[in-house]
Design a protein around this motif. Structure first.
Motif, PDB file in Angstrom:
ATOM      1  N   PRO A  42       0.792  -1.230   0.000  1.00  0.00           N
ATOM      2  CA  PRO A  42       0.000   0.000   0.000  1.00  0.00           C
ATOM      3  C   PRO A  42       0.824   1.280   0.000  1.00  0.00           C
ATOM      4  O   PRO A  42       0.414   2.278  -0.602  1.00  0.00           O
ATOM      5  CB  PRO A  42      -0.854  -0.127   1.263  1.00  0.00           C
ATOM      6  N   GLY A  43       1.987   1.271   0.655  1.00  0.00           N
ATOM      7  CA  GLY A  43       2.800   2.485   0.665  1.00  0.00           C
ATOM      8  C   GLY A  43       3.299   2.846  -0.715  1.00  0.00           C
ATOM      9  O   GLY A  43       3.234   4.012  -1.145  1.00  0.00           O
ATOM     10  N   VAL A  44       3.803   1.865  -1.451  1.00  0.00           N
ATOM     11  CA  VAL A  44       4.273   2.106  -2.807  1.00  0.00           C
ATOM     12  C   VAL A  44       3.095   2.459  -3.719  1.00  0.00           C
ATOM     13  O   VAL A  44       3.201   3.338  -4.583  1.00  0.00           O
ATOM     14  CB  VAL A  44       5.039   0.881  -3.343  1.00  0.00           C
ATOM     15  N   THR A  45       1.979   1.792  -3.514  1.00  0.00           N
ATOM     16  CA  THR A  45       0.782   2.097  -4.291  1.00  0.00           C
ATOM     17  C   THR A  45       0.397   3.557  -4.154  1.00  0.00           C
ATOM     18  O   THR A  45       0.104   4.244  -5.148  1.00  0.00           O
ATOM     19  CB  THR A  45      -0.392   1.209  -3.851  1.00  0.00           C
ATOM     20  N   MET A  46       0.416   4.080  -2.923  1.00  0.00           N
ATOM     21  CA  MET A  46      -0.020   5.455  -2.702  1.00  0.00           C
ATOM     22  C   MET A  46       0.996   6.475  -3.215  1.00  0.00           C
ATOM     23  O   MET A  46       0.619   7.503  -3.784  1.00  0.00           O
ATOM     24  CB  MET A  46      -0.314   5.683  -1.212  1.00  0.00           C
ATOM     25  N   LYS A  47       2.281   6.216  -3.040  1.00  0.00           N
ATOM     26  CA  LYS A  47       3.279   7.141  -3.597  1.00  0.00           C
ATOM     27  C   LYS A  47       3.181   7.175  -5.122  1.00  0.00           C
ATOM     28  O   LYS A  47       3.293   8.244  -5.743  1.00  0.00           O
ATOM     29  CB  LYS A  47       4.689   6.725  -3.155  1.00  0.00           C
ATOM     30  N   GLN A 264       3.408   8.603   5.275  1.00  0.00           N
ATOM     31  CA  GLN A 264       3.119   7.393   4.517  1.00  0.00           C
ATOM     32  C   GLN A 264       2.263   6.424   5.325  1.00  0.00           C
ATOM     33  O   GLN A 264       1.388   5.752   4.772  1.00  0.00           O
ATOM     34  CB  GLN A 264       4.405   6.720   4.057  1.00  0.00           C
ATOM     35  N   SER A 265       2.483   6.351   6.623  1.00  0.00           N
ATOM     36  CA  SER A 265       1.640   5.493   7.457  1.00  0.00           C
ATOM     37  C   SER A 265       0.181   5.927   7.382  1.00  0.00           C
ATOM     38  O   SER A 265      -0.732   5.091   7.335  1.00  0.00           O
ATOM     39  CB  SER A 265       2.119   5.523   8.916  1.00  0.00           C
ATOM     40  N   GLN A 266      -0.057   7.243   7.368  1.00  0.00           N
ATOM     41  CA  GLN A 266      -1.425   7.746   7.281  1.00  0.00           C
ATOM     42  C   GLN A 266      -2.044   7.414   5.924  1.00  0.00           C
ATOM     43  O   GLN A 266      -3.217   7.021   5.845  1.00  0.00           O
ATOM     44  CB  GLN A 266      -1.448   9.256   7.506  1.00  0.00           C
ATOM     45  N   LEU A 267      -1.250   7.545   4.856  1.00  0.00           N
ATOM     46  CA  LEU A 267      -1.743   7.185   3.533  1.00  0.00           C
ATOM     47  C   LEU A 267      -2.125   5.708   3.486  1.00  0.00           C
ATOM     48  O   LEU A 267      -3.162   5.329   2.928  1.00  0.00           O
ATOM     49  CB  LEU A 267      -0.666   7.474   2.478  1.00  0.00           C
ATOM     50  N   ILE A 268      -1.279   4.870   4.081  1.00  0.00           N
ATOM     51  CA  ILE A 268      -1.542   3.431   4.094  1.00  0.00           C
ATOM     52  C   ILE A 268      -2.784   3.124   4.925  1.00  0.00           C
ATOM     53  O   ILE A 268      -3.611   2.279   4.554  1.00  0.00           O
ATOM     54  CB  ILE A 268      -0.309   2.677   4.645  1.00  0.00           C
ATOM     55  N   GLU A 275      -9.791   0.994   3.493  1.00  0.00           N
ATOM     56  CA  GLU A 275     -10.252   0.512   2.191  1.00  0.00           C
ATOM     57  C   GLU A 275     -10.915   1.616   1.368  1.00  0.00           C
ATOM     58  O   GLU A 275     -11.954   1.412   0.727  1.00  0.00           O
ATOM     59  CB  GLU A 275     -11.185  -0.690   2.356  1.00  0.00           C
ATOM     60  N   ARG A 276     -10.271   2.783   1.354  1.00  0.00           N
ATOM     61  CA  ARG A 276     -10.755   3.875   0.514  1.00  0.00           C
ATOM     62  C   ARG A 276     -10.055   3.829  -0.836  1.00  0.00           C
ATOM     63  O   ARG A 276      -8.989   3.225  -0.991  1.00  0.00           O
ATOM     64  CB  ARG A 276     -10.506   5.216   1.207  1.00  0.00           C
ATOM     65  N   ASP A 277     -10.630   4.468  -1.842  1.00  0.00           N
ATOM     66  CA  ASP A 277     -10.042   4.485  -3.175  1.00  0.00           C
ATOM     67  C   ASP A 277      -8.722   5.244  -3.169  1.00  0.00           C
ATOM     68  O   ASP A 277      -8.618   6.340  -2.596  1.00  0.00           O
ATOM     69  CB  ASP A 277     -10.991   5.145  -4.170  1.00  0.00           C
ATOM     70  N   ALA A 278      -7.732   4.687  -3.840  1.00  0.00           N
ATOM     71  CA  ALA A 278      -6.398   5.292  -3.854  1.00  0.00           C
ATOM     72  C   ALA A 278      -6.420   6.700  -4.435  1.00  0.00           C
ATOM     73  O   ALA A 278      -5.734   7.601  -3.921  1.00  0.00           O
ATOM     74  CB  ALA A 278      -5.433   4.404  -4.647  1.00  0.00           C
ATOM     75  N   ASP A 279      -7.187   6.911  -5.502  1.00  0.00           N
ATOM     76  CA  ASP A 279      -7.191   8.235  -6.129  1.00  0.00           C
ATOM     77  C   ASP A 279      -7.765   9.295  -5.196  1.00  0.00           C
ATOM     78  O   ASP A 279      -7.264  10.429  -5.126  1.00  0.00           O
ATOM     79  CB  ASP A 279      -7.934   8.205  -7.462  1.00  0.00           C
ATOM     80  N   LYS A 280      -8.797   8.923  -4.434  1.00  0.00           N
ATOM     81  CA  LYS A 280      -9.400   9.890  -3.516  1.00  0.00           C
ATOM     82  C   LYS A 280      -8.490  10.175  -2.323  1.00  0.00           C
ATOM     83  O   LYS A 280      -8.379  11.312  -1.860  1.00  0.00           O
ATOM     84  CB  LYS A 280     -10.762   9.369  -3.044  1.00  0.00           C
ATOM     85  N   VAL A 281      -7.832   9.139  -1.821  1.00  0.00           N
ATOM     86  CA  VAL A 281      -6.882   9.332  -0.722  1.00  0.00           C
ATOM     87  C   VAL A 281      -5.739  10.233  -1.170  1.00  0.00           C
ATOM     88  O   VAL A 281      -5.299  11.123  -0.433  1.00  0.00           O
ATOM     89  CB  VAL A 281      -6.338   7.974  -0.233  1.00  0.00           C
ATOM     90  N   ALA A 282      -5.255  10.031  -2.389  1.00  0.00           N
ATOM     91  CA  ALA A 282      -4.148  10.840  -2.904  1.00  0.00           C
ATOM     92  C   ALA A 282      -4.534  12.315  -3.000  1.00  0.00           C
ATOM     93  O   ALA A 282      -3.777  13.196  -2.569  1.00  0.00           O
ATOM     94  CB  ALA A 282      -3.719  10.318  -4.270  1.00  0.00           C
ATOM     95  N   VAL A 283      -5.713  12.591  -3.554  1.00  0.00           N
ATOM     96  CA  VAL A 283      -6.146  13.990  -3.696  1.00  0.00           C
ATOM     97  C   VAL A 283      -6.324  14.638  -2.327  1.00  0.00           C
ATOM     98  O   VAL A 283      -5.891  15.776  -2.101  1.00  0.00           O
ATOM     99  CB  VAL A 283      -7.449  14.071  -4.518  1.00  0.00           C
ATOM    100  N   GLU A 284      -6.921  13.920  -1.400  1.00  0.00           N
ATOM    101  CA  GLU A 284      -7.108  14.467  -0.061  1.00  0.00           C
ATOM    102  C   GLU A 284      -5.765  14.779   0.593  1.00  0.00           C
ATOM    103  O   GLU A 284      -5.603  15.841   1.219  1.00  0.00           O
ATOM    104  CB  GLU A 284      -7.881  13.467   0.793  1.00  0.00           C
ATOM    105  N   TRP A 285      -4.798  13.868   0.439  1.00  0.00           N
ATOM    106  CA  TRP A 285      -3.481  14.119   1.032  1.00  0.00           C
ATOM    107  C   TRP A 285      -2.827  15.339   0.391  1.00  0.00           C
ATOM    108  O   TRP A 285      -2.245  16.175   1.094  1.00  0.00           O
ATOM    109  CB  TRP A 285      -2.589  12.896   0.851  1.00  0.00           C
ATOM    110  N   MET A 286      -2.934  15.467  -0.918  1.00  0.00           N
ATOM    111  CA  MET A 286      -2.331  16.622  -1.593  1.00  0.00           C
ATOM    112  C   MET A 286      -2.981  17.924  -1.135  1.00  0.00           C
ATOM    113  O   MET A 286      -2.304  18.928  -0.916  1.00  0.00           O
ATOM    114  CB  MET A 286      -2.427  16.448  -3.112  1.00  0.00           C
ATOM    115  N   GLN A 287      -4.284  17.905  -0.975  1.00  0.00           N
ATOM    116  CA  GLN A 287      -4.970  19.120  -0.532  1.00  0.00           C
ATOM    117  C   GLN A 287      -4.591  19.496   0.899  1.00  0.00           C
ATOM    118  O   GLN A 287      -4.594  20.675   1.252  1.00  0.00           O
ATOM    119  CB  GLN A 287      -6.477  18.925  -0.658  1.00  0.00           C
ATOM    120  N   ASN A 288      -4.271  18.505   1.716  1.00  0.00           N
ATOM    121  CA  ASN A 288      -3.864  18.765   3.102  1.00  0.00           C
ATOM    122  C   ASN A 288      -2.374  19.027   3.252  1.00  0.00           C
ATOM    123  O   ASN A 288      -1.916  19.360   4.347  1.00  0.00           O
ATOM    124  CB  ASN A 288      -4.253  17.584   3.991  1.00  0.00           C
ATOM    125  N   ASN A 289      -1.623  18.872   2.169  1.00  0.00           N
ATOM    126  CA  ASN A 289      -0.159  19.020   2.241  1.00  0.00           C
ATOM    127  C   ASN A 289       0.365  19.830   1.059  1.00  0.00           C
ATOM    128  O   ASN A 289       1.372  19.482   0.437  1.00  0.00           O
ATOM    129  CB  ASN A 289       0.511  17.640   2.266  1.00  0.00           C
TER     130      ASN A 289
END
Length: 320
Positions: A42-47, A264-268, A275-289
């Protein structure tokens, strides 16, 4: 050659030289295709998801192949993939050295600050006196562990390390049972043990959601079983050398993408555990960072040579 033709040739040559001196124009010549490898981690998936969304906003065409670590190294060597965020060292040192010796890798360095791997126990076990791997085979503790060590998939680099420890009787593990299973199965055992205040010894690593969901302690590793520095690890970004040479702009972005272990732990946690969608988690993280994204994009352009930050800021509605 007539004077006018000669003058036209000189002008064209001057324009060509000028275009090569302008980073944005040079970068705009990059092939849009970028192929990542992301093992089912999951960590590599999210990065990889975050990088892919950034590159898409900049005019590239990213794609991802789900390959295991060993195959990823060979695919980098053959130029079948361009980039890999999952080179975990020293656990993968053998794979890394074999392919690096062929001269086809470019190592951009660590993309996670604070990564670590090693023996882990619930905090109540550590507070009972188990603080070092040298403690695990003491009679009063070994019986509580049932002389069992829980770990991840057979065939992984970790499996090789731990089976070697059993074979060599490192930390007295010669008569221990190594319980290897999938990562979810191992963590299910951890969850069950911690829910019932039972003793368990398992293979842990950070970044991972286990460090958020469970109160765990990593044991000292005086024999450096998991590498020097008490299991301190690098998680490196690797590129195929031909891709790195032909894509200076993409290389710059990938080189500047560095995450903290907590990030990365939070992303994972959000992607894998919740079990959230990777694309939505990525956008949320970018908006918060947004401040971190701005640092990633320092000196980077779109494929058309425009500054990257305003484009990404607009694409993801970033406030910084």
């Amino acid at each position: 050659m007539s004077l006018s033709h000669r003058a036209n040739g000189l002008i064209a040559g001057a324009l060509a030289s000028a275009s090569l001196s302008l980073p944005g124009i040079a970068f705009a010549q990059e092939d849009p295709a970028i192929t990542f490898s992301a093992p089912p981690w999951p960590g590599v998936t999210m990065k990889t998801e975050i990088a892919s969304q950034l590159f898409e906003a900049l005019g590239y065409q990213p794609s991802t192949k789900q390959l295991g670590a060993q195959i990823s190294y060979e695919a980098l060597n053959l130029g079948e993939i361009d980039a890999f965020f999952g080179a975990w060292l020293p656990a993968q040192q053998g794979m890394y050295d074999t392919v690096n010796a062929k001269g086809s890798l470019v190592d951009l360095g660590n993309n996670v600050d604070g990564a670590r791997m090693g023996f882990a126990v619930p905090r109540y076990v550590a507070e009972a006196g188990v603080s070092s791997a040298r403690d695990i085979d003491k009679p009063e503790f070994a019986e509580k562990f049932g002389r069992e060590m829980f770990s991840i998939e057979p065939g992984s680099a970790t499996s090789d390390i731990l089976n070697g420890a059993v074979a060599d009787d490192t930390y007295g593990m010669g008569d221990w049972n190594l319980r290897e299973a999938s990562t979810p199965a191992m963590l299910s055992a951890v969850d069950n043990a911690t829910s019932n205040n039972e003793w368990i010894l398992f293979y842990g690593w950070t970044p991972h959601w286990m460090n958020i969901e469970y109160d765990i302690v990593y044991l000292d590793d005086p024999e450096n079983l998991f590498g020097p520095g008490g299991g301190s690890s690098d998680v490196r970004t690797l590129l195929n050398s031909d891709f790195a040479d032909s894509h200076p702009n993409a290389r710059k972005l990938l080189d500047q993408m560095v995450f903290s272990a907590d990030d990365q732990s939070q992303l994972i946690l959000d992607f894998s555990y919740k079990e959230r969608d990777a694309d939505k988690v990525a956008v949320e993280w970018m908006q918060n960072n947004a401040d971190k994204l701005k640092a990633y994009l320092d000196g980077v352009t779109t494929r058309d040579g425009e500054p990257a930050w305003p484009v990404v800021q607009k694409a993801f509605d970033l406030k910084s």
